[in-house]
Scaffold this motif. Sequence first.
Motif, PDB file in Angstrom:
ATOM      1  N   LEU A  59       0.825  -1.198   0.000  1.00 55.48           N
ATOM      2  CA  LEU A  59       0.000   0.000   0.000  1.00 55.48           C
ATOM      3  C   LEU A  59       0.862   1.253   0.000  1.00 55.48           C
ATOM      4  O   LEU A  59       0.558   2.216  -0.710  1.00 55.48           O
ATOM      5  N   HIS A  60       1.957   1.241   0.760  1.00 56.14           N
ATOM      6  CA  HIS A  60       2.892   2.383   0.714  1.00 56.14           C
ATOM      7  C   HIS A  60       3.389   2.592  -0.707  1.00 56.14           C
ATOM      8  O   HIS A  60       3.426   3.731  -1.189  1.00 56.14           O
ATOM      9  N   ASP A  61       3.777   1.516  -1.369  1.00 58.11           N
ATOM     10  CA  ASP A  61       4.252   1.622  -2.756  1.00 58.11           C
ATOM     11  C   ASP A  61       3.169   2.205  -3.656  1.00 58.11           C
ATOM     12  O   ASP A  61       3.443   3.075  -4.494  1.00 58.11           O
ATOM     13  N   ARG A  62       1.937   1.726  -3.492  1.00 57.10           N
ATOM     14  CA  ARG A  62       0.826   2.214  -4.313  1.00 57.10           C
ATOM     15  C   ARG A  62       0.576   3.699  -4.048  1.00 57.10           C
ATOM     16  O   ARG A  62       0.430   4.493  -4.989  1.00 57.10           O
ATOM     17  N   VAL A  63       0.521   4.088  -2.782  1.00 56.64           N
ATOM     18  CA  VAL A  63       0.256   5.491  -2.432  1.00 56.64           C
ATOM     19  C   VAL A  63       1.352   6.399  -2.987  1.00 56.64           C
ATOM     20  O   VAL A  63       1.072   7.507  -3.464  1.00 56.64           O
ATOM     21  N   ASN A  64       2.569   5.934  -2.972  1.00 54.19           N
ATOM     22  CA  ASN A  64       3.686   6.749  -3.470  1.00 54.19           C
ATOM     23  C   ASN A  64       3.648   6.963  -4.978  1.00 54.19           C
ATOM     24  O   ASN A  64       4.377   7.808  -5.490  1.00 54.19           O
ATOM     25  N   THR A  65       2.788   6.220  -5.701  1.00 54.26           N
ATOM     26  CA  THR A  65       2.648   6.445  -7.145  1.00 54.26           C
ATOM     27  C   THR A  65       1.539   7.432  -7.479  1.00 54.26           C
ATOM     28  O   THR A  65       1.368   7.795  -8.645  1.00 54.26           O
TER      29      THR A  65
END
Length: 95
Positions: A59-65
Amino acid sequence: MFIVLLKFSDNKNQAPRFMAGHKAWIKEGMDDGVFLLIGSLQPNLGGGIVAYGTSLPDLHDRVNTDPFVQNDVVSAEIIEFTPSKVDDRLTFLLG
């Protein structure tokens, strides 16, 4: 389960510039089944997302995009929580 708070930063005036990309990012999260609920933080403070079926690192990776995150239109906060009681319509959230 997670709540993602996307709170407007001082760069809020740049939101229209990145809105199309932000909406595409939201659509992708909905299409992937990770985002269950999307809404606005009132009064005009940003947005909120209920996410499910993912890990915190993913989710962190997704939010950072999110273009809003990448361009400092919003700051993101992810809150993880484990439901213990739900309405019968949401029993799937209990895992």
